[in-house]
Design a protein around this motif. Structure first.
Motif, PDB file in Angstrom:
ATOM      1  N   SER A 121       0.851  -1.400  -0.439  1.00  0.00           N
ATOM      2  CA  SER A 121      -0.131   0.025  -0.512  1.00  0.00           C
ATOM      3  C   SER A 121       1.264   1.013  -0.269  1.00  0.00           C
ATOM      4  CB  SER A 121      -0.761   0.130   1.054  1.00  0.00           C
ATOM      5  OG  SER A 121       0.047   0.088   2.717  1.00  0.00           O
ATOM      6  N   ASN A 122       2.349   1.372   0.163  1.00  0.00           N
ATOM      7  CA  ASN A 122       3.132   2.453   0.327  1.00  0.00           C
ATOM      8  C   ASN A 122       4.256   2.684  -0.179  1.00  0.00           C
ATOM      9  OD1 ASN A 122       4.896   1.023   1.682  1.00  0.00           O
ATOM     10  ND2 ASN A 122       4.992   1.827   3.637  1.00  0.00           N
ATOM     11  N   TRP A 123       4.258   1.724  -1.204  1.00  0.00           N
ATOM     12  CA  TRP A 123       5.408   1.160  -1.721  1.00  0.00           C
ATOM     13  C   TRP A 123       5.527   2.371  -3.103  1.00  0.00           C
ATOM     14  CZ3 TRP A 123       6.544   1.067  -7.099  1.00  0.00           C
ATOM     15  CH2 TRP A 123       8.603   1.213  -7.601  1.00  0.00           C
ATOM     16  N   CYS A 124       4.466   3.087  -4.203  1.00  0.00           N
ATOM     17  CA  CYS A 124       4.352   4.380  -4.819  1.00  0.00           C
ATOM     18  C   CYS A 124       4.697   5.392  -4.276  1.00  0.00           C
ATOM     19  CB  CYS A 124       3.278   3.842  -5.242  1.00  0.00           C
ATOM     20  SG  CYS A 124       2.697   3.061  -6.548  1.00  0.00           S
ATOM     21  N   GLN A 125       4.197   5.835  -3.512  1.00  0.00           N
ATOM     22  CA  GLN A 125       4.791   6.997  -1.976  1.00  0.00           C
ATOM     23  C   GLN A 125       6.324   7.064  -1.208  1.00  0.00           C
ATOM     24  OE1 GLN A 125       1.711   4.972  -1.336  1.00  0.00           O
ATOM     25  NE2 GLN A 125       0.671   5.782  -3.334  1.00  0.00           N
ATOM     26  N   LYS A 126       6.920   6.028  -0.889  1.00  0.00           N
ATOM     27  CA  LYS A 126       7.384   5.542   0.120  1.00  0.00           C
ATOM     28  C   LYS A 126       9.279   5.862  -1.255  1.00  0.00           C
ATOM     29  CE  LYS A 126       6.639   5.232   4.729  1.00  0.00           C
ATOM     30  NZ  LYS A 126       7.079   4.394   5.431  1.00  0.00           N
ATOM     31  N   ARG A 127       8.886   4.598  -2.304  1.00  0.00           N
ATOM     32  CA  ARG A 127      10.225   4.863  -3.247  1.00  0.00           C
ATOM     33  C   ARG A 127      11.058   5.587  -3.154  1.00  0.00           C
ATOM     34  NH1 ARG A 127      10.238   6.107  -8.311  1.00  0.00           N
ATOM     35  NH2 ARG A 127       7.952   6.999  -9.008  1.00  0.00           N
ATOM     36  N   GLU A 128      12.026   6.059  -3.308  1.00  0.00           N
ATOM     37  CA  GLU A 128      13.005   7.079  -3.963  1.00  0.00           C
ATOM     38  C   GLU A 128      12.693   7.813  -5.451  1.00  0.00           C
ATOM     39  OE1 GLU A 128      15.713   7.806  -1.776  1.00  0.00           O
ATOM     40  OE2 GLU A 128      14.689   6.166  -0.475  1.00  0.00           O
ATOM     41  N   GLN A 129      13.632   8.572  -5.610  1.00  0.00           N
ATOM     42  CA  GLN A 129      13.083   9.101  -6.558  1.00  0.00           C
ATOM     43  C   GLN A 129      13.511   8.446  -7.776  1.00  0.00           C
ATOM     44  OE1 GLN A 129      15.195  13.013  -7.232  1.00  0.00           O
ATOM     45  NE2 GLN A 129      13.952  12.986  -9.035  1.00  0.00           N
ATOM     46  N   PHE A 130      14.737   7.540  -7.715  1.00  0.00           N
ATOM     47  CA  PHE A 130      14.460   7.198  -9.324  1.00  0.00           C
ATOM     48  C   PHE A 130      15.338   5.067  -8.733  1.00  0.00           C
ATOM     49  CE2 PHE A 130      17.168  10.923  -9.550  1.00  0.00           C
ATOM     50  CZ  PHE A 130      16.149  11.312 -10.882  1.00  0.00           C
ATOM     51  N   GLU A 131      13.509   5.416  -8.141  1.00  0.00           N
ATOM     52  CA  GLU A 131      13.966   3.847  -7.420  1.00  0.00           C
ATOM     53  C   GLU A 131      12.785   3.118  -9.055  1.00  0.00           C
ATOM     54  OE1 GLU A 131      12.865   0.417  -4.286  1.00  0.00           O
ATOM     55  OE2 GLU A 131      13.076   2.557  -4.407  1.00  0.00           O
ATOM     56  N   TYR A 132      12.555   2.503  -9.707  1.00  0.00           N
ATOM     57  CA  TYR A 132      11.112   2.078 -11.101  1.00  0.00           C
ATOM     58  C   TYR A 132      11.001   0.997 -10.580  1.00  0.00           C
ATOM     59  CZ  TYR A 132      13.273   6.579 -13.022  1.00  0.00           C
ATOM     60  OH  TYR A 132      13.540   7.731 -13.292  1.00  0.00           O
ATOM     61  N   GLN A 175      10.860  -5.724  -5.986  1.00  0.00           N
ATOM     62  CA  GLN A 175      10.442  -7.365  -6.262  1.00  0.00           C
ATOM     63  C   GLN A 175      10.507  -7.596  -4.902  1.00  0.00           C
ATOM     64  OE1 GLN A 175      12.027  -9.532  -9.099  1.00  0.00           O
ATOM     65  NE2 GLN A 175      10.781 -11.254  -8.377  1.00  0.00           N
ATOM     66  N   GLY A 176       9.636  -7.352  -4.057  1.00  0.00           N
ATOM     67  CA  GLY A 176       9.691  -8.638  -2.423  1.00  0.00           C
ATOM     68  C   GLY A 176       9.395  -9.483  -2.700  1.00  0.00           C
ATOM     69  N   ASP A 177       9.298  -9.813  -1.345  1.00  0.00           N
ATOM     70  CA  ASP A 177       8.943 -11.427  -1.224  1.00  0.00           C
ATOM     71  C   ASP A 177       7.186 -11.488  -1.150  1.00  0.00           C
ATOM     72  OD1 ASP A 177      10.573 -12.513  -0.552  1.00  0.00           O
ATOM     73  OD2 ASP A 177      10.750 -12.211   1.563  1.00  0.00           O
ATOM     74  N   ASP A 178       6.725 -10.634  -1.429  1.00  0.00           N
ATOM     75  CA  ASP A 178       4.567 -10.498  -0.995  1.00  0.00           C
ATOM     76  C   ASP A 178       4.189  -9.553  -2.303  1.00  0.00           C
ATOM     77  OD1 ASP A 178       6.019  -8.359   0.279  1.00  0.00           O
ATOM     78  OD2 ASP A 178       4.433  -7.961   1.961  1.00  0.00           O
ATOM     79  N   PHE A 179       5.283  -8.422  -3.027  1.00  0.00           N
ATOM     80  CA  PHE A 179       4.333  -8.179  -3.857  1.00  0.00           C
ATOM     81  C   PHE A 179       5.803  -7.101  -4.966  1.00  0.00           C
ATOM     82  CE2 PHE A 179       5.927  -4.772  -1.080  1.00  0.00           C
ATOM     83  CZ  PHE A 179       6.171  -3.641  -2.007  1.00  0.00           C
ATOM     84  N   VAL A 180       5.232  -6.931  -6.155  1.00  0.00           N
ATOM     85  CA  VAL A 180       6.624  -6.155  -6.709  1.00  0.00           C
ATOM     86  C   VAL A 180       5.411  -4.975  -7.193  1.00  0.00           C
ATOM     87  CG1 VAL A 180       7.147  -8.160  -8.095  1.00  0.00           C
ATOM     88  CG2 VAL A 180       5.383  -7.315  -8.629  1.00  0.00           C
ATOM     89  N   GLY A 181       6.650  -4.360  -7.801  1.00  0.00           N
ATOM     90  CA  GLY A 181       6.179  -2.970  -8.293  1.00  0.00           C
ATOM     91  C   GLY A 181       6.829  -2.362  -9.144  1.00  0.00           C
ATOM     92  N   PHE A 182       5.699  -0.961 -10.039  1.00  0.00           N
ATOM     93  CA  PHE A 182       6.638  -0.583 -11.007  1.00  0.00           C
ATOM     94  C   PHE A 182       5.992   0.671 -11.184  1.00  0.00           C
ATOM     95  CE2 PHE A 182       8.206  -0.151 -15.444  1.00  0.00           C
ATOM     96  CZ  PHE A 182       9.086  -0.473 -15.600  1.00  0.00           C
ATOM     97  N   ASP A 195       3.248   9.536 -16.277  1.00  0.00           N
ATOM     98  CA  ASP A 195       4.005   8.589 -14.764  1.00  0.00           C
ATOM     99  C   ASP A 195       2.478   8.264 -14.252  1.00  0.00           C
ATOM    100  OD1 ASP A 195       6.116   9.805 -15.923  1.00  0.00           O
ATOM    101  OD2 ASP A 195       6.625  10.781 -13.946  1.00  0.00           O
ATOM    102  N   TYR A 196       2.837   6.405 -13.721  1.00  0.00           N
ATOM    103  CA  TYR A 196       2.094   5.782 -12.999  1.00  0.00           C
ATOM    104  C   TYR A 196       2.628   4.634 -12.579  1.00  0.00           C
ATOM    105  CZ  TYR A 196      -1.983   2.600 -12.209  1.00  0.00           C
ATOM    106  OH  TYR A 196      -3.038   2.656 -11.311  1.00  0.00           O
ATOM    107  N   CYS A 197       2.448   4.715 -11.164  1.00  0.00           N
ATOM    108  CA  CYS A 197       3.110   3.153  -9.931  1.00  0.00           C
ATOM    109  C   CYS A 197       1.784   2.382  -9.914  1.00  0.00           C
ATOM    110  CB  CYS A 197       3.561   4.080  -8.856  1.00  0.00           C
ATOM    111  SG  CYS A 197       3.647   3.216  -7.785  1.00  0.00           S
TER     112      CYS A 197
END
Length: 160
Positions: free
Chosen positions: A47-58, A61-68, A105-107
């Motif tokens: 629920s928070n990866w999109c808001q907490k990710r670093e600026q150039f972290e696109y 991949q974790g154990d319970d979800f992936v984000g892009f 841009d879309y997370c």
């Protein structure tokens, strides 16, 4: 007069640097097992990866979800970045689709890579023909339309 002023300024800066460099540094013993906070990865959740990710972290991949993080541009360009991020041993990416645009841009976050890729390509059609993402032997990845004759034969296992 100017030379004297510049010389005094230079001497003052050296003196100031000398004082700063002589400050007492904290010493830690080799037996100190306290964890440093510098190398601690941020705690991400789906629920928070999109808001907490670093600026150039696109990608993540974790154990319970992936984000892009999709960027404004072409679908092919974003899929190339996705392959580079999630498949570092890739031998290549082939795109046989037209110039589909990502409007902004879309997370996006999903439970696994397959669901993530499906969510990215699902909105793109030509007429009523969807886009597929395929993984092939030898670590090749491809983006193609459903009935593309070149890729259908590989999907079915017939190699002519």
């Amino acid at each position: 007069m100017k030379k004297r002023f510049m010389l005094a300024l230079f001497a003052a800066s050296i003196f100031t640097l000398g004082i700063n460099n002589t400050s007492i540094a904290e010493e830690t013993s080799p037996d100190d097992n306290s964890e440093s906070t510098d190398n601690v990865a941020p705690a991400y959740s789906e629920s928070n990866w999109c808001q907490k990710r670093e600026q150039f972290e696109y990608g993540y991949q974790g154990d319970d979800f992936v984000g892009f993080q999709l960027k404004k541009g072409t679908l092919t360009g974003n899929m190339e970045r996705l392959v580079a991020e999630f498949y570092p041993n890739s031998n290549g990416f082939i795109s046989k689709v037209g110039r589909h645009l990502v409007a902004g841009d879309y997370c996006i976050v999903a439970p696994n890579k397959d669901s993530l890729i499906q969510a990215i390509i699902e909105p793109y059609y030509v007429g009523n023909i969807p886009i597929y993402f395929g993984t092939f032997t030898n670590e090749f990845y491809a983006l193609f339309y459903k009935d593309d004759p070149e890729f259908v034969r590989y999907r079915l296992g017939v190699r002519k």
